[in-house]
Design a protein around this motif. Structure first.
Motif, PDB file in Angstrom:
ATOM      1  N   ASP A   1     -30.935 -32.166  12.223  1.00  0.00           N
ATOM      2  CA  ASP A   1     -29.640 -31.515  12.406  1.00  0.00           C
ATOM      3  C   ASP A   1     -28.506 -32.306  11.752  1.00  0.00           C
ATOM      4  OD1 ASP A   1     -30.690 -29.357  13.770  1.00  0.00           O
ATOM      5  OD2 ASP A   1     -30.353 -30.221  15.751  1.00  0.00           O
ATOM      6  N   GLY A   2     -28.789 -32.866  10.576  1.00  0.00           N
ATOM      7  CA  GLY A   2     -27.768 -33.588   9.841  1.00  0.00           C
ATOM      8  C   GLY A   2     -27.519 -35.002  10.304  1.00  0.00           C
ATOM      9  N   MET A   3     -28.215 -35.424  11.357  1.00  0.00           N
ATOM     10  CA  MET A   3     -28.027 -36.769  11.895  1.00  0.00           C
ATOM     11  C   MET A   3     -29.246 -37.638  11.596  1.00  0.00           C
ATOM     12  SD  MET A   3     -25.066 -36.934  13.557  1.00  0.00           S
ATOM     13  CE  MET A   3     -25.287 -38.248  14.762  1.00  0.00           C
ATOM     14  N   SER A   4     -29.024 -38.922  11.495  1.00  0.00           N
ATOM     15  CA  SER A   4     -30.118 -39.841  11.238  1.00  0.00           C
ATOM     16  C   SER A   4     -31.177 -39.764  12.332  1.00  0.00           C
ATOM     17  CB  SER A   4     -29.585 -41.273  11.156  1.00  0.00           C
ATOM     18  OG  SER A   4     -30.644 -42.216  11.149  1.00  0.00           O
TER      19      SER A   4
ATOM     20  N   ARG B   1     -30.992 -31.783  19.375  1.00  0.00           N
ATOM     21  CA  ARG B   1     -31.876 -32.592  18.540  1.00  0.00           C
ATOM     22  C   ARG B   1     -33.314 -32.473  19.014  1.00  0.00           C
ATOM     23  NH1 ARG B   1     -34.048 -37.820  18.873  1.00  0.00           N
ATOM     24  NH2 ARG B   1     -34.129 -38.976  16.909  1.00  0.00           N
TER      25      ARG B   1
ATOM     26  N   ARG C   1     -33.877 -37.116   8.893  1.00  0.00           N
ATOM     27  CA  ARG C   1     -32.690 -36.565   9.509  1.00  0.00           C
ATOM     28  C   ARG C   1     -33.066 -35.349  10.348  1.00  0.00           C
ATOM     29  NH1 ARG C   1     -28.375 -39.053   7.488  1.00  0.00           N
ATOM     30  NH2 ARG C   1     -26.890 -37.561   8.370  1.00  0.00           N
TER      31      ARG C   1
END
Length: 217
Positions: A123-126, A197, A121
């Protein structure tokens, strides 16, 4: 001019090799967001060799919090990646065979044509993705490789990682170049998240390759 429409294997983008193009930042592939950073990470041959081995043994990805899975060599024994001209355009397949090496845990170094899966992950995203090693460079003063997305990622595009040992100054530099086309809905809706990202990934890569010696440009 924009990059061409060459495709290699099963990558999910057309502009294979565009991270090699000197004008990437001015003319990125259509609908993609380019990024580039260079850092001085020391000087001398020992620093160059150490950083090069760390790079090819996936240290940047692992230290970025990403796990490697399902590493597979090229499907054919003669595959040697892709070569590029001075403008970053793909030409005939490279004839520079790279001897396969392994790290202490038995994980193979990056090799041309290799496929792999990344999990993690940012920044909290996949940050999950299926990737292909487009090319590998191992020269007396330049070591690096290029990764291209094959699918399953929130973005589509390419990353190049390169360590250069400058003959004139003896300095060693680490450069990462990339272009990302948003795939996930949130990234297509808010392009600034793609840049954030990428900024996070660049910072993690730098800490991985040079935790003590890096000096930003």
């Amino acid at each position: 001019m924009r990059r061409g429409t060459f495709r290699e294997g099963t990558v999910d983008y057309a502009a294979v090799g565009a991270t090699h193009a000197p004008d990437l930042m001015q003319y990125p592939p259509e609908r993609s967001i380019p990024a580039e950073e260079s850092w001085r990470i020391g000087s001398g041959e020992e620093r160059f060799r150490t950083a090069g081995d760390a790079l090819l043994s996936w240290t940047a990805q692992r230290a970025a919090g990403l796990s490697l899975e399902d590493l597979r060599p090229a499907s054919g024994p003669s595959y040697a990646g892709v070569s590029f001209d001075a403008e970053g355009a793909p030409i005939a397949p490279s004839k520079n065979e790279v001897e396969q090496r392994f790290d202490a845990s038995g994980t193979p170094f990056a090799g041309p044509g290799m496929t792999l899966k990344l999990r993690g992950r940012v920044d909290g995203m996949s940050a999950d993705a299926e990737l292909r090693v487009i090319s590998v460079t191992e020269e007396p003063r330049c070591i690096g490789f290029v990764l291209g997305t094959m699918g399953g990622s929130v973005v589509s595009g390419e990353e190049s990682f390169q360590i250069d040992w400058h003959e004139d100054s003896d300095e060693v530099w680490f450069t990462v170049r990339a272009f990302d086309a948003p795939v996930a809905f949130v990234y297509r809706t808010i392009p600034a998240l793609v840049r954030r990202r990428r900024k996070t990934l660049f910072a993690r890569y730098l800490r991985a390759i040079s935790p003590l010696y890096a000096t930003p440009v």
